[in-house]
Design an enzyme around this catalytic site. Structure first.
Site, mmCIF file in Angstrom:
data_model
loop_
_atom_site.group_PDB
_atom_site.id
_atom_site.type_symbol
_atom_site.label_atom_id
_atom_site.label_comp_id
_atom_site.label_asym_id
_atom_site.label_seq_id
_atom_site.Cartn_x
_atom_site.Cartn_y
_atom_site.Cartn_z
ATOM 1 C CG HIS A 367 -1.731 -1.266 1.238
ATOM 2 N ND1 HIS A 367 -2.390 -1.538 2.315
ATOM 3 C CD2 HIS A 367 -2.017 -2.145 0.517
ATOM 4 C CE1 HIS A 367 -3.184 -2.701 2.397
ATOM 5 N NE2 HIS A 367 -2.736 -2.987 0.870
ATOM 6 N NE ARG A 474 -3.517 -1.591 -12.003
ATOM 7 C CZ ARG A 474 -2.433 -0.852 -12.883
ATOM 8 N NH1 ARG A 474 -2.032 0.256 -12.990
ATOM 9 N NH2 ARG A 474 -1.770 -1.805 -13.792
ATOM 10 N NE ARG A 510 -8.267 -3.843 -12.776
ATOM 11 C CZ ARG A 510 -7.076 -3.980 -12.887
ATOM 12 N NH1 ARG A 510 -6.513 -4.538 -13.981
ATOM 13 N NH2 ARG A 510 -6.275 -3.557 -11.914
ATOM 14 C CD GLU A 609 -6.245 -8.659 -16.600
ATOM 15 O OE1 GLU A 609 -5.073 -8.061 -16.137
ATOM 16 O OE2 GLU A 609 -7.200 -8.522 -16.121
ATOM 17 C CG ASN A 632 1.283 -5.282 -16.453
ATOM 18 O OD1 ASN A 632 1.915 -5.104 -17.199
ATOM 19 N ND2 ASN A 632 0.667 -4.338 -15.361
ATOM 20 C CG ASP A 633 -2.307 -10.481 -14.548
ATOM 21 O OD1 ASP A 633 -1.803 -11.026 -13.777
ATOM 22 O OD2 ASP A 633 -3.321 -9.400 -14.057
ATOM 23 N NE ARG A 643 1.560 -8.228 -12.423
ATOM 24 C CZ ARG A 643 0.472 -7.606 -12.726
ATOM 25 N NH1 ARG A 643 -0.755 -8.411 -13.415
ATOM 26 N NH2 ARG A 643 0.354 -6.489 -12.270
ATOM 27 C CB CYS A 680 -4.418 -0.800 -19.741
ATOM 28 S SG CYS A 680 -5.201 -2.171 -19.214
HETATM 29 C C1 PEP Z 1 -2.492 -6.097 -16.383
HETATM 30 O O1 PEP Z 1 -2.642 -7.155 -16.015
HETATM 31 O O2 PEP Z 1 -1.749 -5.532 -17.452
HETATM 32 C C2 PEP Z 1 -3.097 -4.916 -16.000
HETATM 33 C C3 PEP Z 1 -3.275 -3.772 -16.398
HETATM 34 O O3 PEP Z 1 -3.756 -5.267 -14.615
HETATM 35 P P1 PEP Z 1 -2.875 -5.209 -13.363
HETATM 36 O O4 PEP Z 1 -1.490 -4.892 -13.421
HETATM 37 O O5 PEP Z 1 -3.478 -4.322 -12.367
HETATM 38 O O6 PEP Z 1 -2.985 -6.493 -13.043
HETATM 39 MG MG MG Z 2 -4.062 -7.625 -14.695
#
Ligand code: PEP
Ligand code: MG
Length: 755
Positions: A367, A474, A510, A609, A632-633, A643, A680
């Site tokens: 956090h 987010r 989201r 994702e 990212n996911d 990750r 994103c």
């Molecule tokens: C992602 O997974 O790329 C994403 C934008 O979501 P987060 O990073 O919040 O998991």
């Molecule tokens: Mg994600």
């Protein structure tokens, strides 16, 4: 005769007298070694001081050759003295010659001594030197003698830390206590900060460590322990802590330790050696810290952390000192150093004076990291014993890009960093100039650049960067920084502020993406083997529809009379999208029935994702209003590489043929279906990533705020059709041996792009 002469308390009293005498530093040291040797009935007593170059210099001796003082220098890996320093642990041997680490310096004349007792001179877990006693006879030093020598070492630790010995040192060979250091941890929040240390929970400097009246000190210790225990008891019964959750578990563990017999016995024993109550606590804490640094078992380390924290509380109790400095006391360019802290604690400091944050713990998703990023403060974490290495006011540099912390940097390092900061500032000024210009490439293609956000503090970034809107809000961040589940009204109020701040720019919300590494301290964690692939995001939302529906209601009401764009995270199958959409429609019907003003338009999207969606794109595209790729996911699951795990994070490149082929296919299908698509994930915030995406046809990217300037400047210099030809060719047909990243870098260099 064996044992200490007159006992440790007599020794401490004599030492106190010596400390107060108006003599030179060398004379004082010489007197101290004589006193210790006499008191411990040892033929030899020597003090070795750790120097900036990592070696140990003999500073004083009784019993060894006097000529060796300031001449004998021992390497960090040399002999028993080196061993004591390295391990930060006492070494007690009746036959030193038999020990494999034994070595001796002929100039000292120590070969005739058989028994050896060496203890580290410790301060806040840092080794500052080594104190040694030796005897000719093969003698085993008792537990009490080891204790006594350790206590005596504290006096020397304060003397070294005070800087008094620096006058005795040759240039470049000063005591290590003030030496420049470079430690590397984990980058948490980008930026570079030069400033001065402020300890979040400042170490208490003990001025009086030798007791006048032992019983009085025992009583003070008992009283402080009693207050500490009842404080913890009342914390546990307080309303917001009474319910379950991690906070409570932590406090339960605290409470347990506060009653721990072993700990309290150690404290009592330390007072019995003649220390004041506060010096006794520090003694025990210093030992705990040293043990903690050697401990690799994460569970035991965590427990030792608790003990360490508890000792710090107890110390504050005894000294009667509060916590962090007030805003007025905060220096300009403050660099906060803490073991760890909560997000609210960071927000308590005056933002205008805060430049950097260093945490001994801390993780990219903790956090406090989220808040530091939102505030634009450079932050690094995982710097073991950071608060032990520094003192209030020390100069430090925090490099939030590499994860480096330069402590008391030499002038050349400081100048290099000042130049870096100036360079970054110039670049930022250039980016600001681009703020109001549309992002159009050299060949006239317009790219929509949006921002990723999640907290109120993020909102000013939209206007500051000139972004076209928020491409990913987010919503879980509000939940993560709260102390309890935010109510619908609180969610509504945040979403309304977000839409108000964005004005006519678009915002894509989201729905809750909790679970995995995004834990809510007030929600009982489910034990999962593999949380990233477990009960998270939309899975949790569909199983707990109450939670999701309350969020949907808040979103629908906040967007009344405006456009609402909402998307679902971590979808795996089209049915999940259908079910989530149905929930939204039910909320809509409910609000309509109750006469609320509904959003003027609602766009419902899916986040891509999970790779399984790649094989359901036709069905998915029929249902959605838009797609958003969470790279990212998606990359994590395509490569089966966690990750957040540094061991595998660099193993696979997201700018690679397999990833780009997947992204090409998703783009081509959504283009054919006429559905808007945005990316994103972090990939869009990296120069070569953005270049590749635009080359594939993507026209909408959502970035972290700090990336907006650099990416915009790169794209405005880029020719999309040339890039498209290069990227499409590189990922079609058989894979070339040249990695895609290299091909892209060569292209960017040839085109004169800043990447
Ligand atoms: C992602 O997974 O790329 C994403 C934008 O979501 P987060 O990073 O919040 O998991
Ligand atoms: Mg994600």
């Amino acid at each position: 005769m064996r044992g200490t002469l007159g006992g440790p308390r007599v020794l401490l009293r004599r030492l106190r007298e010596v400390m107060a005498e108006p003599v030179s530093a060398q004379e004082r040291l010489d007197k101290i070694v004589v006193l210790i040797a006499a008191n411990m009935v040892a033929e030899v007593c020597s003090v070795y001081v750790l120097r900036v170059d990592g070696t140990l210099e003999l500073y004083a001796t009784e019993g060894l050759n006097r000529q060796a003082v300031h001449q004998t220098v021992i390497g960090a890996n040399e002999g028993l003295v080196g061993l004591v320093a390295r391990e930060a642990n006492a070494v007690n041997l009746s036959d030193a010659h038999a020990h494999p680490a034994f070595s001796y310096r002929p100039e000292t004349g120590e070969e005739i001594y058989n028994s050896f007792l060496g203890v580290p001179i410790l301060r806040a877990g840092n080794t500052l030197g080594v104190l040694v006693v030796q005897n000719r006879a093969q003698r085993t030093y008792s537990e009490e003698e080891v204790e006594a020598l350790q206590t005596t070492a504290m006096v020397l630790a304060e003397m070294i830390a005070s800087g008094e010995l620096s006058v005795l040192a040759r240039p470049g060979a000063e005591p290590a206590v003030r030496r420049p250091m470079l430690v590397t941890g984990m980058p948490l929040s980008e930026g570079i900060a030069l400033g001065h240390v402020v300890l979040h929970e400042p170490r208490i400097v003990i001025t009086n460590f030798i007791a006048d009246d032992m019983q009085k000190e025992m009583d003070r210790l008992e009283e402080a322990l009693g207050t500490l225990r009842s404080e913890l008891d009342s914390l546990l019964t307080r309303g917001d802590m009474a319910a379950g959750g991690e906070h409570r578990d932590v406090l339960e563990a605290y409470r347990m330790f506060a009653h721990d017999r072993g700990w309290t016995r150690k404290l009592h024993e330390a007072v019995a050696t003649g220390l004041t109550a506060e010096a006794a606590v520090e003694r025990v804490e210093s030992d705990t810290r040293a043990r903690m640094m050697r401990q690799t078992d994460p569970y035991l380390r965590e427990r030792l952390h608790d003990l360490d924290d508890l000792a710090a509380r107890l110390l504050r109790q005894l000294i009667g000192k509060g916590h962090a400095p007030t805003k007025e006391q905060l220096p300009e360019n403050a660099i906060l150093v803490a073991r760890n802290m909560g997000p609210a604690a960071l927000l308590d400091y005056d933002r205008s004076r805060l430049r950097g944050l260093v945490l001994e713990e801390g993780a990219p998703t903790s956090h406090v990291t989220i808040v530091a990023r939102a505030l634009g403060i450079a932050a690094i974490g995982q710097i073991e014993n950071a608060s032990g290495f520094v003192d209030t006011g020390d100069a430090v540099i925090v490099d939030g890009i590499t994860g480096e912390m330069h402590i008391r940097p030499p002038p050349d390092i400081e100048n290099a960093y000042k130049e870096k900061v100036r360079f970054r500032a110039r670049r930022q000024a250039q980016y600001r100039e681009l703020r109001d210009k549309p992002c159009v490439t050299r060949d006239g293609v317009e790219i929509k650049l949006l921002l990723n956000a999640g907290l109120l503090v993020d909102l000013p970034h939209v206007a500051e960067t000139g972004a076209a809107g928020i491409g990913l809000f987010r919503t879980e961040l509000q939940f993560m920084v709260a102390a309890a589940f935010p109510r619908t009204a609180e969610q509504f109020s945040l979403y309304q502020s977000v839409l108000d701040a964005a004005g006519d720019r678009s915002v894509t919300f989201r729905t809750l993406d909790i679970g995995g590494d995004k834990v809510l301290p007030y929600m009982r964690a489910v034990e999962e083997e593999n949380p990233a692939m477990g009960w998270r995001a939309i899975r949790l939302g569909l199983d707990r529809p109450g939670l999701l529906r309350s969020q949907m209601r808040a979103l629908l009401r906040a967007a009344s009379g405006r456009t609402l764009k909402v998307m679902f995270p971590m979808l795996t199958a089209v049915e999940e999208f259908d079910r989530a959409k149905q929930l939204l429609e039910r909320e809509l019907t409910h609000l309509r029935r109750h006469g609320h003003i509904l959003p003027e338009r609602i766009d419902i999207g899916a986040m891509v994702e999970v790779p399984s969606l790649l094989f359901q794109l036709d069905e998915l595209l029929e249902r959605v209003d838009f797609l958003s790729i969470g790279s990212n996911d998606l990359v994590q699951f395509l490569y089966a590489a966690d990750r957040g795990n540094a061991l595998v994070a660099d193993r696979f490149d997201s700018i690679s043929v397999p990833v780009m082929r997947a992204l090409r296919d998703i783009f081509d299908k959504s283009e054919a279906a006429g559905k808007p698509i945005t990316l994103c994930g972090e990939l869009a915030s990296k120069p070569l990533g953005a270049l590749a995406l635009v080359a594939l046809g993507y026209r909408s990217l959502s970035l972290t705020p700090s990336a907006l300037g650099p990416i915009k400047s790169l794209l405005m210099d880029m020719d999309t059709s040339k890039a498209a030809a290069v990227v499409r060719a590189a990922i079609s047909g058989r894979m070339s041996k040249t990695p895609l990243r290299e091909t892209l870098a060569q292209f960017a260099a040839a085109e004169g792009l800043q990447y």
